[in-house]
Design a protein around this motif. Structure first.
Motif, PDB file in Angstrom:
ATOM      1  N   SER A 137      63.625  27.547  22.876  1.00 38.42           N
ATOM      2  CA  SER A 137      63.049  27.499  20.877  1.00 38.42           C
ATOM      3  C   SER A 137      61.246  27.617  21.199  1.00 38.42           C
ATOM      4  CB  SER A 137      63.768  26.536  20.344  1.00 38.42           C
ATOM      5  OG  SER A 137      64.774  26.852  19.423  1.00 38.42           O
ATOM      6  N   ILE A 138      60.847  28.821  20.756  1.00 37.23           N
ATOM      7  CA  ILE A 138      59.121  28.778  20.542  1.00 37.23           C
ATOM      8  C   ILE A 138      59.062  28.707  19.432  1.00 37.23           C
ATOM      9  CG2 ILE A 138      57.783  29.950  21.301  1.00 37.23           C
ATOM     10  CD1 ILE A 138      59.709  30.873  23.934  1.00 37.23           C
ATOM     11  N   SER A 139      58.062  28.486  19.765  1.00 40.06           N
ATOM     12  CA  SER A 139      57.475  28.488  18.112  1.00 40.06           C
ATOM     13  C   SER A 139      55.806  29.495  17.911  1.00 40.06           C
ATOM     14  CB  SER A 139      56.251  27.763  17.414  1.00 40.06           C
ATOM     15  OG  SER A 139      55.952  27.162  15.941  1.00 40.06           O
ATOM     16  N   PHE A 140      56.167  30.554  16.848  1.00 44.53           N
ATOM     17  CA  PHE A 140      55.042  31.393  17.767  1.00 44.53           C
ATOM     18  C   PHE A 140      53.354  30.945  17.461  1.00 44.53           C
ATOM     19  CE2 PHE A 140      58.443  34.946  15.524  1.00 44.53           C
ATOM     20  CZ  PHE A 140      58.466  34.847  17.526  1.00 44.53           C
ATOM     21  N   ALA A 141      52.817  29.560  16.430  1.00 44.23           N
ATOM     22  CA  ALA A 141      52.157  29.193  16.218  1.00 44.23           C
ATOM     23  C   ALA A 141      51.346  28.494  17.791  1.00 44.23           C
ATOM     24  CB  ALA A 141      52.053  28.552  15.113  1.00 44.23           C
ATOM     25  N   ASP A 142      52.867  28.005  18.617  1.00 41.81           N
ATOM     26  CA  ASP A 142      51.596  27.852  20.127  1.00 41.81           C
ATOM     27  C   ASP A 142      51.799  28.558  20.435  1.00 41.81           C
ATOM     28  OD1 ASP A 142      52.667  25.498  18.466  1.00 41.81           O
ATOM     29  OD2 ASP A 142      54.424  25.110  19.653  1.00 41.81           O
ATOM     30  N   VAL A 143      52.283  29.589  20.214  1.00 36.20           N
ATOM     31  CA  VAL A 143      51.537  31.052  21.397  1.00 36.20           C
ATOM     32  C   VAL A 143      50.846  31.532  22.282  1.00 36.20           C
ATOM     33  CG1 VAL A 143      52.414  33.110  22.766  1.00 36.20           C
ATOM     34  CG2 VAL A 143      54.017  31.869  21.406  1.00 36.20           C
ATOM     35  N   LYS A 144      50.386  31.499  23.499  1.00 34.13           N
ATOM     36  CA  LYS A 144      49.186  31.447  24.025  1.00 34.13           C
ATOM     37  C   LYS A 144      48.516  32.830  24.211  1.00 34.13           C
ATOM     38  CE  LYS A 144      45.486  29.891  26.730  1.00 34.13           C
ATOM     39  NZ  LYS A 144      45.468  28.237  27.624  1.00 34.13           N
ATOM     40  N   THR A 145      49.507  33.409  25.672  1.00 33.75           N
ATOM     41  CA  THR A 145      50.592  34.738  26.087  1.00 33.75           C
ATOM     42  C   THR A 145      51.240  34.825  26.167  1.00 33.75           C
ATOM     43  OG1 THR A 145      49.643  33.955  28.377  1.00 33.75           O
ATOM     44  CG2 THR A 145      48.005  34.556  26.879  1.00 33.75           C
ATOM     45  N   ALA A 146      51.509  36.178  26.845  1.00 32.30           N
ATOM     46  CA  ALA A 146      53.166  36.915  26.218  1.00 32.30           C
ATOM     47  C   ALA A 146      52.827  37.828  27.976  1.00 32.30           C
ATOM     48  CB  ALA A 146      53.793  37.187  25.483  1.00 32.30           C
ATOM     49  N   GLU A 147      53.451  37.849  28.393  1.00 29.87           N
ATOM     50  CA  GLU A 147      52.950  39.346  29.906  1.00 29.87           C
ATOM     51  C   GLU A 147      54.537  39.313  30.425  1.00 29.87           C
ATOM     52  OE1 GLU A 147      51.672  37.755  33.995  1.00 29.87           O
ATOM     53  OE2 GLU A 147      50.088  37.732  32.008  1.00 29.87           O
ATOM     54  N   ILE A 148      55.200  40.308  30.786  1.00 30.51           N
ATOM     55  CA  ILE A 148      55.704  40.686  31.258  1.00 30.51           C
ATOM     56  C   ILE A 148      55.244  41.511  33.101  1.00 30.51           C
ATOM     57  CG2 ILE A 148      58.123  42.624  31.004  1.00 30.51           C
ATOM     58  CD1 ILE A 148      57.327  43.042  28.190  1.00 30.51           C
ATOM     59  N   ARG A 149      56.444  40.783  33.983  1.00 31.55           N
ATOM     60  CA  ARG A 149      56.364  41.538  35.204  1.00 31.55           C
ATOM     61  C   ARG A 149      57.369  41.738  35.495  1.00 31.55           C
ATOM     62  NH1 ARG A 149      53.223  35.937  37.433  1.00 31.55           N
ATOM     63  NH2 ARG A 149      51.151  35.953  35.876  1.00 31.55           N
ATOM     64  N   GLU A 150      57.623  42.153  37.281  1.00 35.63           N
ATOM     65  CA  GLU A 150      58.168  42.919  37.291  1.00 35.63           C
ATOM     66  C   GLU A 150      60.133  42.471  36.888  1.00 35.63           C
ATOM     67  OE1 GLU A 150      58.199  42.859  41.307  1.00 35.63           O
ATOM     68  OE2 GLU A 150      56.106  43.567  41.959  1.00 35.63           O
ATOM     69  N   SER A 151      60.235  41.065  37.189  1.00 39.73           N
ATOM     70  CA  SER A 151      61.660  40.411  36.838  1.00 39.73           C
ATOM     71  C   SER A 151      61.250  39.609  35.822  1.00 39.73           C
ATOM     72  CB  SER A 151      61.836  40.093  38.262  1.00 39.73           C
ATOM     73  OG  SER A 151      61.617  39.680  38.792  1.00 39.73           O
ATOM     74  N   ILE A 203      56.908  35.876  31.051  1.00 46.07           N
ATOM     75  CA  ILE A 203      56.630  34.831  30.963  1.00 46.07           C
ATOM     76  C   ILE A 203      55.643  34.564  29.772  1.00 46.07           C
ATOM     77  CG2 ILE A 203      54.412  33.393  32.111  1.00 46.07           C
ATOM     78  CD1 ILE A 203      55.083  34.846  34.722  1.00 46.07           C
ATOM     79  N   ILE A 204      55.674  33.463  29.160  1.00 46.60           N
ATOM     80  CA  ILE A 204      55.093  33.028  27.737  1.00 46.60           C
ATOM     81  C   ILE A 204      54.102  31.815  27.787  1.00 46.60           C
ATOM     82  CG2 ILE A 204      55.821  32.201  25.788  1.00 46.60           C
ATOM     83  CD1 ILE A 204      57.978  33.889  25.383  1.00 46.60           C
ATOM     84  N   ILE A 205      53.707  31.843  28.006  1.00 45.22           N
ATOM     85  CA  ILE A 205      52.174  30.143  28.306  1.00 45.22           C
ATOM     86  C   ILE A 205      51.631  29.844  26.961  1.00 45.22           C
ATOM     87  CG2 ILE A 205      50.290  29.579  29.364  1.00 45.22           C
ATOM     88  CD1 ILE A 205      50.662  31.423  30.992  1.00 45.22           C
ATOM     89  N   GLU A 206      52.376  28.672  26.543  1.00 45.19           N
ATOM     90  CA  GLU A 206      51.860  27.954  25.086  1.00 45.19           C
ATOM     91  C   GLU A 206      50.892  27.180  25.280  1.00 45.19           C
ATOM     92  OE1 GLU A 206      55.513  25.088  24.809  1.00 45.19           O
ATOM     93  OE2 GLU A 206      56.851  26.805  23.844  1.00 45.19           O
ATOM     94  N   LYS A 207      50.167  27.364  23.746  1.00 38.64           N
ATOM     95  CA  LYS A 207      48.796  26.882  24.405  1.00 38.64           C
ATOM     96  C   LYS A 207      48.617  25.087  24.240  1.00 38.64           C
ATOM     97  CE  LYS A 207      47.811  28.906  19.372  1.00 38.64           C
ATOM     98  NZ  LYS A 207      47.094  29.017  17.869  1.00 38.64           N
ATOM     99  N   ASP A 208      49.308  24.515  24.488  1.00 42.89           N
ATOM    100  CA  ASP A 208      49.591  22.770  25.536  1.00 42.89           C
ATOM    101  C   ASP A 208      49.579  23.357  27.117  1.00 42.89           C
ATOM    102  OD1 ASP A 208      51.935  23.574  25.381  1.00 42.89           O
ATOM    103  OD2 ASP A 208      52.441  21.672  25.026  1.00 42.89           O
TER     104      ASP A 208
END
Length: 138
Positions: A86-100, A103-108
């Motif tokens: 589960s991921i809160s949208f308020a906590d999302v810092k970056t989201a990126e798609i790599r080959e396979s 990756i979602i990096i949260e603010k903490d």
């Protein structure tokens, strides 16, 4: 290639709401026996049918191997796992798609990595667009 089943939370209530009300009627009639029938086992069948409808409602997430449930506050991503994350949208810092990987990096600085190797690319793009739309990721 596998597909992701997208389930927007709060949508499609027109189908599930009457079914939940019907299950409540079955359970209540099975417990309190408001109508007299010739076969007393019929009440047990009513209660069983009501509970089976509720099991079907609450097990929707497990019907598909890859599923995403979301609303405007957050999402539950289940990719190639039993329970998902589960991921809160308020906590999302970056989201990126790599080959396979997604990756979602949260603010903490907590990193959530999802394996998207066998998932169709247009579903991964749709998932990334949902994350961008509801979080502050640009």
């Amino acid at each position: 290639m596998k597909r992701i089943y997208f389930i927007p939370i709060g949508k499609k209530r027109w189908f599930w709401l009457p079914l939940i009300l019907l299950s409540g009627i079955f359970i209540i009639s099975g417990l309190f026996e408001p109508i007299i029938f010739g076969n007393p086992k019929l009440y047990k069948y009513f209660a069983t049918i009501g509970h089976l409808i509720l099991i079907g409602f609450y097990s929707r997430m497990f019907w598909h191997k890859n599923s995403v449930q979301w609303n405007k506050l957050g999402m539950h991503i289940r990719l190639n796992s039993i329970f998902g994350k589960s991921i809160s949208f308020a906590d999302v810092k970056t989201a990126e798609i790599r080959e396979s990987e997604l990756i979602i990096i949260e603010k903490d600085n907590r990193k959530r990595v999802f394996n998207i190797k066998d998932v169709q690319k247009d579903d991964v793009v749709k998932l990334h667009k949902i994350i961008e739309k509801y979080s502050s990721v640009a």
